[in-house]
Design a protein around this motif. Structure first.
Motif, PDB file in Angstrom:
ATOM      1  N   VAL A  32      39.473  42.035  40.301  1.00  0.00           N
ATOM      2  CA  VAL A  32      39.329  41.643  38.898  1.00  0.00           C
ATOM      3  C   VAL A  32      38.235  42.468  38.232  1.00  0.00           C
ATOM      4  O   VAL A  32      37.453  43.126  38.904  1.00  0.00           O
ATOM      5  CB  VAL A  32      39.004  40.142  38.779  1.00  0.00           C
ATOM      6  N   VAL A  33      38.193  42.411  36.921  1.00  0.00           N
ATOM      7  CA  VAL A  33      37.235  43.213  36.162  1.00  0.00           C
ATOM      8  C   VAL A  33      36.136  42.326  35.606  1.00  0.00           C
ATOM      9  O   VAL A  33      36.407  41.249  35.064  1.00  0.00           O
ATOM     10  CB  VAL A  33      37.946  43.971  35.014  1.00  0.00           C
ATOM     11  N   GLU A  34      34.914  42.788  35.740  1.00  0.00           N
ATOM     12  CA  GLU A  34      33.766  42.038  35.254  1.00  0.00           C
ATOM     13  C   GLU A  34      33.903  41.737  33.768  1.00  0.00           C
ATOM     14  O   GLU A  34      34.314  42.581  32.978  1.00  0.00           O
ATOM     15  CB  GLU A  34      32.488  42.840  35.508  1.00  0.00           C
ATOM     16  N   GLY A  35      33.542  40.509  33.390  1.00  0.00           N
ATOM     17  CA  GLY A  35      33.602  40.099  31.999  1.00  0.00           C
ATOM     18  C   GLY A  35      34.928  39.493  31.591  1.00  0.00           C
ATOM     19  O   GLY A  35      35.044  38.896  30.530  1.00  0.00           O
ATOM     20  N   HIS A  36      35.927  39.632  32.452  1.00  0.00           N
ATOM     21  CA  HIS A  36      37.253  39.096  32.152  1.00  0.00           C
ATOM     22  C   HIS A  36      37.481  37.810  32.950  1.00  0.00           C
ATOM     23  O   HIS A  36      36.850  37.580  33.957  1.00  0.00           O
ATOM     24  CB  HIS A  36      38.331  40.124  32.515  1.00  0.00           C
ATOM     25  N   PRO A  37      38.436  36.988  32.515  1.00  0.00           N
ATOM     26  CA  PRO A  37      38.768  35.783  33.280  1.00  0.00           C
ATOM     27  C   PRO A  37      39.729  36.102  34.418  1.00  0.00           C
ATOM     28  O   PRO A  37      40.419  37.122  34.390  1.00  0.00           O
ATOM     29  CB  PRO A  37      39.434  34.884  32.239  1.00  0.00           C
ATOM     30  N   THR A  38      39.775  35.235  35.403  1.00  0.00           N
ATOM     31  CA  THR A  38      40.767  35.359  36.468  1.00  0.00           C
ATOM     32  C   THR A  38      41.091  33.979  37.000  1.00  0.00           C
ATOM     33  O   THR A  38      40.335  33.026  36.804  1.00  0.00           O
ATOM     34  CB  THR A  38      40.269  36.254  37.618  1.00  0.00           C
ATOM     35  N   THR A  39      42.221  33.868  37.665  1.00  0.00           N
ATOM     36  CA  THR A  39      42.634  32.600  38.253  1.00  0.00           C
ATOM     37  C   THR A  39      42.960  32.806  39.727  1.00  0.00           C
ATOM     38  O   THR A  39      43.699  33.721  40.085  1.00  0.00           O
ATOM     39  CB  THR A  39      43.873  32.035  37.522  1.00  0.00           C
ATOM     40  N   LEU A  40      42.397  31.956  40.560  1.00  0.00           N
ATOM     41  CA  LEU A  40      42.665  31.975  41.995  1.00  0.00           C
ATOM     42  C   LEU A  40      43.595  30.812  42.300  1.00  0.00           C
ATOM     43  O   LEU A  40      43.280  29.660  41.999  1.00  0.00           O
ATOM     44  CB  LEU A  40      41.362  31.835  42.782  1.00  0.00           C
ATOM     45  N   THR A  41      44.728  31.116  42.880  1.00  0.00           N
ATOM     46  CA  THR A  41      45.749  30.095  43.101  1.00  0.00           C
ATOM     47  C   THR A  41      45.574  29.413  44.448  1.00  0.00           C
ATOM     48  O   THR A  41      45.305  30.064  45.450  1.00  0.00           O
ATOM     49  CB  THR A  41      47.151  30.725  43.047  1.00  0.00           C
ATOM     50  N   CYS A  42      45.710  28.110  44.447  1.00  0.00           N
ATOM     51  CA  CYS A  42      45.725  27.347  45.695  1.00  0.00           C
ATOM     52  C   CYS A  42      46.908  26.398  45.652  1.00  0.00           C
ATOM     53  O   CYS A  42      47.029  25.589  44.729  1.00  0.00           O
ATOM     54  CB  CYS A  42      44.432  26.559  45.868  1.00  0.00           C
ATOM     55  N   LEU A  43      47.786  26.523  46.629  1.00  0.00           N
ATOM     56  CA  LEU A  43      48.944  25.644  46.747  1.00  0.00           C
ATOM     57  C   LEU A  43      48.729  24.712  47.929  1.00  0.00           C
ATOM     58  O   LEU A  43      48.171  25.111  48.946  1.00  0.00           O
ATOM     59  CB  LEU A  43      50.213  26.471  46.953  1.00  0.00           C
ATOM     60  N   PHE A  44      49.173  23.474  47.795  1.00  0.00           N
ATOM     61  CA  PHE A  44      48.971  22.531  48.883  1.00  0.00           C
ATOM     62  C   PHE A  44      50.244  21.742  49.145  1.00  0.00           C
ATOM     63  O   PHE A  44      51.147  21.674  48.322  1.00  0.00           O
ATOM     64  CB  PHE A  44      47.810  21.582  48.574  1.00  0.00           C
ATOM     65  N   ASP A  45      50.309  21.157  50.315  1.00  0.00           N
ATOM     66  CA  ASP A  45      51.464  20.360  50.698  1.00  0.00           C
ATOM     67  C   ASP A  45      50.953  19.123  51.415  1.00  0.00           C
ATOM     68  O   ASP A  45      50.352  19.219  52.488  1.00  0.00           O
ATOM     69  CB  ASP A  45      52.404  21.162  51.606  1.00  0.00           C
ATOM     70  N   THR A  46      51.148  17.985  50.815  1.00  0.00           N
ATOM     71  CA  THR A  46      50.700  16.738  51.412  1.00  0.00           C
ATOM     72  C   THR A  46      51.657  15.626  51.026  1.00  0.00           C
ATOM     73  O   THR A  46      52.311  15.698  49.982  1.00  0.00           O
ATOM     74  CB  THR A  46      49.272  16.384  50.949  1.00  0.00           C
ATOM     75  N   THR A  47      51.737  14.614  51.857  1.00  0.00           N
ATOM     76  CA  THR A  47      52.599  13.469  51.562  1.00  0.00           C
ATOM     77  C   THR A  47      51.881  12.451  50.683  1.00  0.00           C
ATOM     78  O   THR A  47      52.507  11.519  50.182  1.00  0.00           O
ATOM     79  CB  THR A  47      53.036  12.787  52.876  1.00  0.00           C
ATOM     80  N   SER A  48      50.593  12.643  50.477  1.00  0.00           N
ATOM     81  CA  SER A  48      49.831  11.710  49.654  1.00  0.00           C
ATOM     82  C   SER A  48      50.244  11.832  48.186  1.00  0.00           C
ATOM     83  O   SER A  48      50.284  12.932  47.642  1.00  0.00           O
ATOM     84  CB  SER A  48      48.339  11.985  49.780  1.00  0.00           C
ATOM     85  N   PRO A  49      50.523  10.718  47.515  1.00  0.00           N
ATOM     86  CA  PRO A  49      50.868  10.767  46.092  1.00  0.00           C
ATOM     87  C   PRO A  49      49.633  10.982  45.216  1.00  0.00           C
ATOM     88  O   PRO A  49      49.753  11.302  44.039  1.00  0.00           O
ATOM     89  CB  PRO A  49      51.491   9.393  45.825  1.00  0.00           C
TER      90      PRO A  49
END
Length: 130
Positions: A32-49
């Protein structure tokens, strides 16, 4: 290791995912470039509602709690990260992306998300460091 192209400093945000349940990160290294926004993705899998998701930043091999998101409350974000860091829990899409605004060189680090709070040793394998 920083790469500099012209006046833009490029940061590398490394994500190591650790959890007792299924949490995964599609891309491990994000440039990513300094001064700019970024998004880090996290996906999860759980049976908990009603899952609880946590984001951490590693510093000196120790986890720094950043924020928690759940379905019961607005969640919690520590003071250090309130200004530029945010995450939205999407229970249907089973994701909790971390958004960083106005990236700084000091943001270059290892980040990870977890389905449970991390108190003791957090990662048994080798960590890639900058």
């Amino acid at each position: 290791q920083m790469c500099v192209e012209g006046s833009f400093a490029v940061l590398q945000l490394l994500l190591n995912i650790h959890s007792e349940q299924n949490v995964r990160q599609p891309t491990e290294d994000v440039m990513v470039v300094e001064g700019h926004p970024t998004t880090l993705t996290c996906l999860f899998d759980t049976t908990s509602p009603s899952p609880y998701l946590f984001w951490y930043k590693l510093a000196n091999d120790k986890p720094i709690f950043m924020l928690r998101r759940d379905t019961f409350s607005p969640g919690e974000t520590t003071t250090e990260f309130k200004d530029r860091f945010d995450a939205h829990l999407n229970v249907t899409g089973k994701s909790v992306p971390l958004t960083i605004q106005r990236l700084q060189l000091s943001d270059s680090a290892v980040y990870y998300c977890a389905l449970r709070p991390t108190v003791t040793k957090v990662y048994s394998g080798p960590l890639q460091k900058l």
